[in-house]
Scaffold this motif. Structure first.
Motif, PDB file in Angstrom:
ATOM      1  N   ARG A 432     -29.939  -7.064  48.102  1.00  0.00           N
ATOM      2  CA  ARG A 432     -30.043  -8.467  47.690  1.00  0.00           C
ATOM      3  C   ARG A 432     -29.999  -9.386  48.900  1.00  0.00           C
ATOM      4  NH1 ARG A 432     -32.052 -10.150  43.312  1.00  0.00           N
ATOM      5  NH2 ARG A 432     -31.343 -12.122  44.152  1.00  0.00           N
ATOM      6  N   LEU A 433     -29.058  -9.118  49.801  1.00  0.00           N
ATOM      7  CA  LEU A 433     -28.879 -10.032  50.929  1.00  0.00           C
ATOM      8  C   LEU A 433     -30.113 -10.055  51.822  1.00  0.00           C
ATOM      9  CD1 LEU A 433     -25.177  -9.369  51.900  1.00  0.00           C
ATOM     10  CD2 LEU A 433     -26.153 -11.470  50.995  1.00  0.00           C
ATOM     11  N   ARG A 437     -31.781 -16.144  51.379  1.00  0.00           N
ATOM     12  CA  ARG A 437     -31.786 -17.169  52.413  1.00  0.00           C
ATOM     13  C   ARG A 437     -30.985 -16.700  53.631  1.00  0.00           C
ATOM     14  NH1 ARG A 437     -27.623 -20.969  52.791  1.00  0.00           N
ATOM     15  NH2 ARG A 437     -28.122 -22.801  54.007  1.00  0.00           N
ATOM     16  N   LEU A 438     -29.830 -16.081  53.361  1.00  0.00           N
ATOM     17  CA  LEU A 438     -28.979 -15.607  54.452  1.00  0.00           C
ATOM     18  C   LEU A 438     -29.660 -14.477  55.229  1.00  0.00           C
ATOM     19  CD1 LEU A 438     -26.241 -16.368  55.473  1.00  0.00           C
ATOM     20  CD2 LEU A 438     -25.242 -14.603  54.048  1.00  0.00           C
ATOM     21  N   ARG A 440     -32.832 -13.925  55.583  1.00  0.00           N
ATOM     22  CA  ARG A 440     -33.895 -14.472  56.435  1.00  0.00           C
ATOM     23  C   ARG A 440     -33.307 -15.107  57.680  1.00  0.00           C
ATOM     24  NH1 ARG A 440     -36.137 -15.992  51.335  1.00  0.00           N
ATOM     25  NH2 ARG A 440     -35.064 -17.980  51.488  1.00  0.00           N
ATOM     26  N   GLY A 456     -32.724 -25.267  62.495  1.00  0.00           N
ATOM     27  CA  GLY A 456     -31.727 -25.740  61.542  1.00  0.00           C
ATOM     28  C   GLY A 456     -30.775 -24.693  61.017  1.00  0.00           C
TER      29      GLY A 456
ATOM     30  N   THR C  76     -31.365 -30.877  63.745  1.00  0.00           N
ATOM     31  CA  THR C  76     -32.425 -30.593  62.777  1.00  0.00           C
ATOM     32  C   THR C  76     -32.008 -31.047  61.390  1.00  0.00           C
ATOM     33  OG1 THR C  76     -32.927 -28.661  64.110  1.00  0.00           O
ATOM     34  CG2 THR C  76     -33.962 -28.785  61.960  1.00  0.00           C
ATOM     35  N   MET C 100     -40.193 -20.303  55.257  1.00  0.00           N
ATOM     36  CA  MET C 100     -39.055 -20.282  54.331  1.00  0.00           C
ATOM     37  C   MET C 100     -37.735 -20.404  55.093  1.00  0.00           C
ATOM     38  SD  MET C 100     -40.271 -17.388  51.605  1.00  0.00           S
ATOM     39  CE  MET C 100     -38.951 -17.421  50.404  1.00  0.00           C
ATOM     40  N   VAL C 101     -37.658 -19.700  56.224  1.00  0.00           N
ATOM     41  CA  VAL C 101     -36.399 -19.699  56.961  1.00  0.00           C
ATOM     42  C   VAL C 101     -36.130 -21.082  57.546  1.00  0.00           C
ATOM     43  CG1 VAL C 101     -37.170 -19.026  59.273  1.00  0.00           C
ATOM     44  CG2 VAL C 101     -34.996 -18.223  58.432  1.00  0.00           C
ATOM     45  N   HIS C 104     -33.676 -23.561  55.885  1.00  0.00           N
ATOM     46  CA  HIS C 104     -32.279 -23.143  55.793  1.00  0.00           C
ATOM     47  C   HIS C 104     -31.322 -24.315  55.640  1.00  0.00           C
ATOM     48  CE1 HIS C 104     -29.275 -19.951  56.417  1.00  0.00           C
ATOM     49  NE2 HIS C 104     -28.544 -20.919  56.918  1.00  0.00           N
ATOM     50  N   CYS C 105     -31.513 -25.337  56.457  1.00  0.00           N
ATOM     51  CA  CYS C 105     -30.515 -26.411  56.464  1.00  0.00           C
ATOM     52  C   CYS C 105     -30.672 -27.362  55.282  1.00  0.00           C
ATOM     53  CB  CYS C 105     -30.560 -27.163  57.781  1.00  0.00           C
ATOM     54  SG  CYS C 105     -32.108 -28.018  58.057  1.00  0.00           S
ATOM     55  N   THR C 107     -31.034 -26.089  52.197  1.00  0.00           N
ATOM     56  CA  THR C 107     -30.661 -25.305  51.021  1.00  0.00           C
ATOM     57  C   THR C 107     -29.249 -24.794  51.233  1.00  0.00           C
ATOM     58  OG1 THR C 107     -31.803 -23.490  52.114  1.00  0.00           O
ATOM     59  CG2 THR C 107     -32.957 -24.584  50.337  1.00  0.00           C
ATOM     60  N   LYS C 108     -28.659 -24.215  50.171  1.00  0.00           N
ATOM     61  CA  LYS C 108     -27.251 -23.885  50.370  1.00  0.00           C
ATOM     62  C   LYS C 108     -26.768 -22.600  49.721  1.00  0.00           C
ATOM     63  CE  LYS C 108     -25.528 -26.694  46.556  1.00  0.00           C
ATOM     64  NZ  LYS C 108     -26.813 -27.183  45.999  1.00  0.00           N
ATOM     65  N   VAL C 111     -23.789 -15.984  49.945  1.00  0.00           N
ATOM     66  CA  VAL C 111     -23.612 -14.593  49.544  1.00  0.00           C
ATOM     67  C   VAL C 111     -23.469 -14.468  48.032  1.00  0.00           C
ATOM     68  CG1 VAL C 111     -22.090 -12.602  49.745  1.00  0.00           C
ATOM     69  CG2 VAL C 111     -22.566 -14.001  51.735  1.00  0.00           C
ATOM     70  N   SER C 114     -26.744 -14.893  46.028  1.00  0.00           N
ATOM     71  CA  SER C 114     -27.735 -13.841  46.173  1.00  0.00           C
ATOM     72  C   SER C 114     -27.236 -12.534  45.565  1.00  0.00           C
ATOM     73  CB  SER C 114     -28.109 -13.662  47.645  1.00  0.00           C
ATOM     74  OG  SER C 114     -27.005 -13.205  48.373  1.00  0.00           O
ATOM     75  N   PHE C 121     -29.585 -19.705  42.319  1.00  0.00           N
ATOM     76  CA  PHE C 121     -30.200 -18.965  43.415  1.00  0.00           C
ATOM     77  C   PHE C 121     -31.694 -18.790  43.162  1.00  0.00           C
ATOM     78  CE2 PHE C 121     -31.649 -14.933  45.190  1.00  0.00           C
ATOM     79  CZ  PHE C 121     -31.353 -15.119  46.520  1.00  0.00           C
ATOM     80  N   GLU C 125     -34.686 -20.249  45.402  1.00  0.00           N
ATOM     81  CA  GLU C 125     -35.682 -19.391  46.039  1.00  0.00           C
ATOM     82  C   GLU C 125     -37.095 -19.850  45.668  1.00  0.00           C
ATOM     83  OE1 GLU C 125     -35.648 -16.155  48.056  1.00  0.00           O
ATOM     84  OE2 GLU C 125     -34.027 -17.492  48.641  1.00  0.00           O
ATOM     85  N   ILE C 128     -37.902 -22.960  47.541  1.00  0.00           N
ATOM     86  CA  ILE C 128     -38.166 -22.688  48.964  1.00  0.00           C
ATOM     87  C   ILE C 128     -39.578 -22.137  49.125  1.00  0.00           C
ATOM     88  CG2 ILE C 128     -37.552 -21.187  50.897  1.00  0.00           C
ATOM     89  CD1 ILE C 128     -34.673 -21.284  49.975  1.00  0.00           C
ATOM     90  N   THR C 171     -38.845 -27.990  57.724  1.00  0.00           N
ATOM     91  CA  THR C 171     -37.450 -28.426  57.769  1.00  0.00           C
ATOM     92  C   THR C 171     -37.288 -29.816  57.165  1.00  0.00           C
ATOM     93  OG1 THR C 171     -37.644 -29.440  59.935  1.00  0.00           O
ATOM     94  CG2 THR C 171     -37.063 -27.121  59.902  1.00  0.00           C
TER      95      THR C 171
END
Lengths: 606, 381, 261
Positions: A432-433, A437-438, A440, A456, C76, C100-101, C104-105, C107-108, C111, C114, C121, C125, C128, C171
């Motif tokens: 899953r991880l 997002r994490l 990536r 960012g 950023t 997508m990466v 990151h900043c 979205t929130k 662990v 996901s 989640f 996704e 994103i 971003t």
């Protein structure tokens, strides 16, 4: 480059021997053989039979080398755009000559051992070695026999180039199958009792006729095209998308789960014990895979989290934890201790992670190694002896009690089930991880940390998270380990453990769950863990040497591991990948524009 | 990137706050330990000592001097090993984890040679000095050979790959050598023959007046003298010879150096060779001082020598030596001068932990080391 | 309205003044071109705004708030994004993953989300991914379709530059810093990109600061041009003003012979 060209030129101009190359490679072979002989592998492994009365593991430890060297010395490097010269008899002669040179090394060693006594520093300089190298038949025979044997095997290795692909595969399959059946003897006879008398002799090796049958079956299998069928099915499966793939995957997972539940029911205790050990290291490796494989942080002190998990569980459940714990400090059931272990390991992950996270990757490796050692020294110290009993350890850790059943070291099957339960959780979590997002963010950090930060990503937090997730997975393993062994000592948490887990992850394939599973089964299952014996119990003295050699070899030849992760292997072979893609026309070349830039500048990575 | 110190007015994250706290705690603990020690020296019955360490005894001046000398001689060996780490890091930008094993091979060569010589009656009296020189030369040669072979087999093919790849390989090399030695020579500890009487004897030095007079065991003195001469020789080699100049050029920028007609491969081999020789000499000194080696002898001194290199500033040769000496001294003094006054039981068991904590502290407070790093621009990133 | 305001900014690298007392501002909705000969400190200037280099003195205000001492990721987050002169993509991540990466900043999910595949989640996704595809779609068909799941390393040089811009766009910044966006492109490609840079403002509402050597591009899109030399502002104003400024010409071409005497 020059040697490759030289080699081509030599074989092109007839079958002339490249004497210098033969002597060089032969010398390396001779040194390797002498080293193995003096390291004591042949004599130590001699009791274990591969094919009864014909081949023992001891002889095998020497004989595989001339084959490998014969293969390598006559291999031609074909560069793109060059026509390969036909491989011929000349190559076989080269292989044989290399083998002979290597074999002469053993002959010289034999004479020397017979003549002089150097047993004082070199422990394996012994009459047993002479006996082994002469086949107990007298010096003269041994001196003559080794160059001949090695020459023949070198020629055999070289002649593999002459076979066409299918035939070569058949030969390799036959060898592989025989070895597989010989090595997995305990496991196979455990599963299928009747095979014990049918295939294996009293000393564990295969009977000669059994070896022939197995080799024959392997050849038949290769030639029958079953292999291609399987590849086809696999291809079909990978081509599936959406719902259908999910269903197929679910079926596959279900089947493997059923197999994993049934297998320990029919096997004996030794096998169950082995499987439980593999599981414990699999758990550790899965955790380290997140840290090293996904986030690219080389944590050499990973054992610290294993230790924290193990000690937390022991302190919370054992009756003889140190006397200095306050009166009110509770004794809890195992699963409460597990939760506490997870929390403690998470905290340890934060405390160890925070100072190191901003360091350069290589400094980080050494500092984490230092932390791992500090934690072990603390558990060992007189200072905290009142809490952790120092070197005596905490010895009376009770089995994990779940009411209906109990997981105890005396019942390895239950341990295996428990481990598998947590392994399933870990595999699911890793899976899953990786796709979140994490995950990536971790990949981006692994690729280019400063750009990741500029885009960012809070790299400090993301890396710290990798540390904590890894620590938590290790603490599962520690908690189970503690209940399984029933006692816990500082010596269970040497740096050695960290390095062995690292080897498992790297040999299997960094960043790849399947790779980690394969790595743990192959390494821990066959060779054994730091203290736990594997299927080849005779290897226990030699396994660390083999781990070291494997690590070097993997890094040099196959850094992506046995089961490579597509992405990771691209990273490690960037240039070759781009070259291939370019040749195959897969590289995007602006063909929609009138004036494409020259190819070189398009593919050259910055 | 080791950017530990941030500009003022920065928005601090949780991690930064934690690190500040950690720095504060570490330095605070050291300060309290030192104060407690001084207080204990003045009045062993002071309230703090009664609380933490009831059987406190002040250390005598002799004891402290003894610890300093022990620390210095140990540190000199760390320094000699650290030179190898530092030079290789300076030139190739990676940590040769297996360098500790090169040191161990030196010590093992010494074990074999010295015992053979002792059997022949050449390890005593007047024959001792030529025997030791011969042993040292042999050890240096073997260690050099091992280091060069290592570079050729394991590291050269990996040049230009990501930084962690050669590091992982060197861990494999270290593991392999350690276990190969166990298998070849057996797992137990190997003893050196006893040193001759005149070397073991303590000697008294009162050059600086009676207050500063101290006694040194001859062996430790030998270690210090040999280490100083080796260091001086290395300094001359790197700073004054043509090969040394080439080494510095390659450390600065490999590509440009090769454009200037320097044979980069040869220079890198030289770097490994010189580092190996230093480690080999350190190995002999270790053997003479502790008179026992095992296959794992190289591991901890290796890591500590790396620590010394970082403490002194990686790539900085003088720094490596100074770092080694400070590490050795800290390691010898800290258990009795810091930990015991704080009431830690069995403080000498934590010597190794002290060394690692020093590494962490230096990287937290001054990541470029006490005397500054000297790295090429590509390795600084 | 002032979006970015830089006052008396200086930085020294071991005694060398990379930038000296630089004053600079950007109004909302502007496109500012930064020109100057090689080594003028242009990239250092960008590095400083994006937090990768800490200035020795001076002030950087973005929407009235100081950016000094912030980490690059915080900058950023505040709304400044950049591209790099020597294209630095995540070469082994797919093209879609690259954009997508970059979100990151914004979205929130962590662990927990996901692992348990929570509703929040899944929605995030999806968001994103959609935003990523939208950003890639800005460059026509070049970066979408089958390409999205290919690693970025297979892209052509021009497409890598485009993907870098897409990644910076993803971003969701207010201020976009483009470091030589058309470097190495042929005239056709650079003409096309010039048009897109205009659209970045008109359609996406970004304010843009752009370092560029190609004077055609600078002339076509910039509202205002700033010329840097030796870490100092030499001139600023409209393209014509700056390009006819004798000091600027001197900085590029050197001092005429007769004046030197």
């Amino acid at each position: 480059m020059t040697t490759a060209l030289g080699n081509n030129a030599a074989s092109a101009s007839g079958s002339a021997l490249d004497t210098r190359k033969v002597l060089n490679v032969g010398a390396v072979l001779a040194i390797s053989l002498v080293f193995i002989a003096l390291a004591g592998l042949p004599v130590g492994l001699d009791p274990r039979q591969v094919v009864n009365g014909i081949l023992s593991l001891g002889y095998l430890s020497l004989l595989w080398l001339p084959i490998m060297f014969g293969w390598t010395v006559s291999k031609q490097v074909v560069l793109e755009g060059m026509t390969a010269t036909k491989q011929g008899v000349g190559d076989v002669i080269t292989g044989a000559a290399t083998g002979v040179v290597g074999g002469l090394g053993l002959s010289v060693l034999l004479l020397l051992v017979n003549q002089f006594d150097l047993r004082d520093p070199l422990v394996n300089w012994s009459p047993q070695l002479v006996d082994f190298l002469t086949f107990s038949q007298g010096i003269g025979l041994g001196v003559i026999a080794w160059p001949v044997i090695c020459g023949v095997l070198g020629a055999f290795g070289a002649s593999l180039h002459l076979l066409d692909a299918t035939a070569r595969r058949a030969v390799l399959a036959a060898i592989g199958a025989v070895l597989f059946f010989a090595i997995f003897e305990t496991f196979i006879t455990d599963l299928f009792d009747f095979l014990d008398d049918l295939l294996y002799g009293p000393r564990g090796g295969l009977e000669w006729y059994a070896a022939l049958v197995i080799a024959g079956l392997a050849v038949a299998y290769t030639l029958s095209g079953a292999r291609e069928k399987i590849a086809e099915v696999k291809g079909d499966y990978h081509a599936l998308t959406g719902e259908a793939k999910t269903r197929q995957t679910a079926i596959l997972i279900g089947l493997s789960a059923v197999a994993l539940i049934i297998i320990p029911m029919v096997t004996g205790k030794i096998t169950q014990e082995l499987m439980a050990n593999v599981g414990i290291f699999l758990l550790l490796a899965l955790g380290l895979n997140i840290v090293v494989g996904l986030a690219g942080i080389l944590d050499l002190g990973y054992v610290a989290f294993f230790a924290v998990g193990g000690y937390t569980t022991a302190v919370l459940t054992a009756s003889n934890r140190g006397p200095d714990w306050p009166e009110w400090f509770p004794t809890t059931p195992w699963f409460v201790a597990l939760i506490a272990s997870v929390i403690m390991a998470g905290i340890a992950g934060l405390i160890i992670g925070a100072p190191v996270i901003r360091m350069r990757g290589d400094y980080l490796a050494i500092v984490t190694l230092g932390f791992g050692e500090i934690i072990r020294l603390l558990f060992l110290s007189d200072w905290l002896k009142g809490y952790f009993n120092g070197a005596q350890g905490i010895t009376q850790v009770p089995p994990a009690d779940f009411g209906l059943f109990e997981v105890a070291g005396t019942n390895p099957r239950s341990v295996f089930y428990l481990v598998m339960f947590f392994a399933a959780i870990s595999i699911y979590a890793s899976w899953r991880l990786e796709r979140s997002r994490l995950g990536r963010a971790w990949m981006a950090i692994r690729e280019d940390e400063s750009v990741a930060e500029a885009m960012g990503i809070n790299t400090v937090n993301a890396k710290l998270m990798a540390f904590v997730v890894g620590a938590v997975l290790a603490s599962f393993s520690g908690a189970i380990f503690s209940a399984k062994v029933g006692s816990i000592f500082p010596t269970s948490f040497l740096i050695l453990v960290s390095i062995i887990i690292l080897v498992v992850v790297i040999v299997g394939g960094m960043g790849n769950i399947m790779g980690v599973i394969v790595g743990s089964v192959v390494l821990i299952g066959v060779l054994g863990g730091p203290k736990q014996p594997g299927l080849l119990q005779e290897f226990s003295q030699y396994k660390l040497l083999i781990y070291g050699a494997l690590l070097i070899w993997m890094m040099l030849k196959r850094p992506e591991g046995l089961v490579p992760n597509a992405r990771r292997s691209r990273e490690l072979h960037q240039d070759e990948f781009l070259q291939d893609a370019w040749l195959k026309g897969e590289v995007d070349t602006d063909e929609d524009d009138d004036n494409p830039a020259p190819g070189g500048s398009q593919v050259a990575p910055a | 990137m080791t950017t530990a110190v941030k500009a003022k007015g920065s928005k601090k994250t949780g991690v930064d706050k934690f690190l500040t706290l950690l720095r504060f705690l570490l330095i605070g603990a050291i300060a309290i330990g030192l104060i407690a020690f001084v207080w204990q020296q003045i009045d062993p019955n002071n309230p703090f000592a009664r609380w933490r360490n009831p059987d406190a005894q002040p250390l005598t001046a002799e004891q402290i001097k003894g610890l300093v000398v022990t620390g210095l001689s140990q540190g000199a060996m760390y320094g000699l090993i650290a030179l190898g780490y530092s030079m290789v890091y300076g030139v190739l930008g990676f940590i040769n984890f297996a360098h500790g094993e090169v040191f161990m091979l030196g010590a093992f060569t010494g074990f074999v040679t010295s015992n053979k010589l002792a059997d022949a009656g050449l390890w005593e009296g007047g024959a001792f000095i030529p025997s030791v020189i011969m042993t040292a030369v042999l050890a240096a040669l073997i260690a050099t050979g091992a280091a060069v072979l290592m570079e050729r087999v394991a590291y050269r093919p990996l040049r230009g790959s990501p930084r962690l790849i050669p590091l992982i390989t060197s861990i494999g090399v270290s593991f392999f050598i350690q276990n190969a030695v166990i298998l070849l020579f057996g797992p137990g500890a190997k003893g050196y023959p006893p040193n001759p009487e005149w070397l073991q004897k303590k000697r008294r030095f009162d050059l600086l007046g009676d207050a500063f007079a101290f006694e040194v065991e001859g062996t430790k003195l030998l270690v210090l003298v040999v280490a100083s001469f080796s260091m001086a020789g290395l300094w001359y080699f790197v700073e004054r010879t043509k090969t040394g100049k080439a080494m510095r050029a390659v450390a600065e920028d490999k590509e440009i150096a090769s454009l200037m007609g320097i044979n980069v491969n040869k220079t890198i081999v030289t770097t490994f060779a010189v580092g190996g020789a230093m480690a080999g000499i350190a190995g002999i000194l270790w053997g003479l001082l502790f008179r026992s080696v095992i296959a794992t002898t190289g591991f901890l001194p290796g890591i500590k020598a790396f620590t010394a290199a970082v403490v002194g500033g990686v790539g900085n040769l003088g720094g490596a030596m100074a770092g080694g000496v400070s590490l050795g001294t800290a390691e010898a003094l800290a258990p009795l001068m810091l930990l015991e006054p704080l009431g830690v039981a069995g403080p000498t068991q934590l010597r190794d932990a002290v060394a690692f904590l020093l590494l962490i502290l230096v990287l937290l407070v001054k990541p470029t080391g006490l005397f500054g790093e000297r790295l090429s621009s590509e390795d600084r990133a | 309205m002032r979006l970015l305001d830089i006052k008396d900014l200086s930085v020294t690298f071991g005694g060398l003044h990379a930038l000296r007392d630089l004053n600079f501002h950007v109004d909302e909705g502007e496109i500012v071109g930064v020109i100057g000969p090689n080594g003028a400190g242009k990239t250092t200037f960008f590095n400083m705004i994006s937090g990768m280099v800490t200035p020795s003195s001076g002030e950087i205000l973005f929407k009235g708030e100081s950016m000094i001492g912030l980490d690059p990721n915080q900058v950023t987050q505040a709304g400044i994004s950049r591209t790099f002169q020597n294209v630095r993509l995540f070469a082994n991540m797919t093209i879609l993953e690259n954009v997508m990466v970059a979100q990151h900043c914004r979205t929130k999910q962590g662990v927990f989300g996901s692992l348990f595949n929570t509703k929040a989640f899944q929605e995030e996704e999806k968001m994103i991914r959609e935003h990523g595809e939208k950003v890639l779609g800005f460059f026509g068909s070049r970066l979408i379709g089958y390409r999205m799941d290919q690693p970025a390393s297979v892209l052509s040089y021009a497409n890598r530059r485009r993907l870098e811009i897409a990644r910076a766009m993803a971003t969701t910044p207010q201020l976009l810093l483009l470091d030589e966006p058309v470097a190495g492109m042929n005239p056709k490609e650079s003409g096309e990109l010039t048009e897109l840079i205009g659209k970045l403002r008109s359609e996406w509402g970004f304010t843009i600061v752009m370092i560029e050597h190609d004077m055609n591009v600078v002339r076509d899109v910039s509202d205002r041009v700033v010329c840097l030399d030796h870490g100092e502002t030499l001139a600023q104003g409209s393209f014509d003003e700056v390009s006819n400024n004798p000091e600027v010409i001197e900085a590029y071409l050197g001092r005429p012979l007769e004046k030197r005497a």
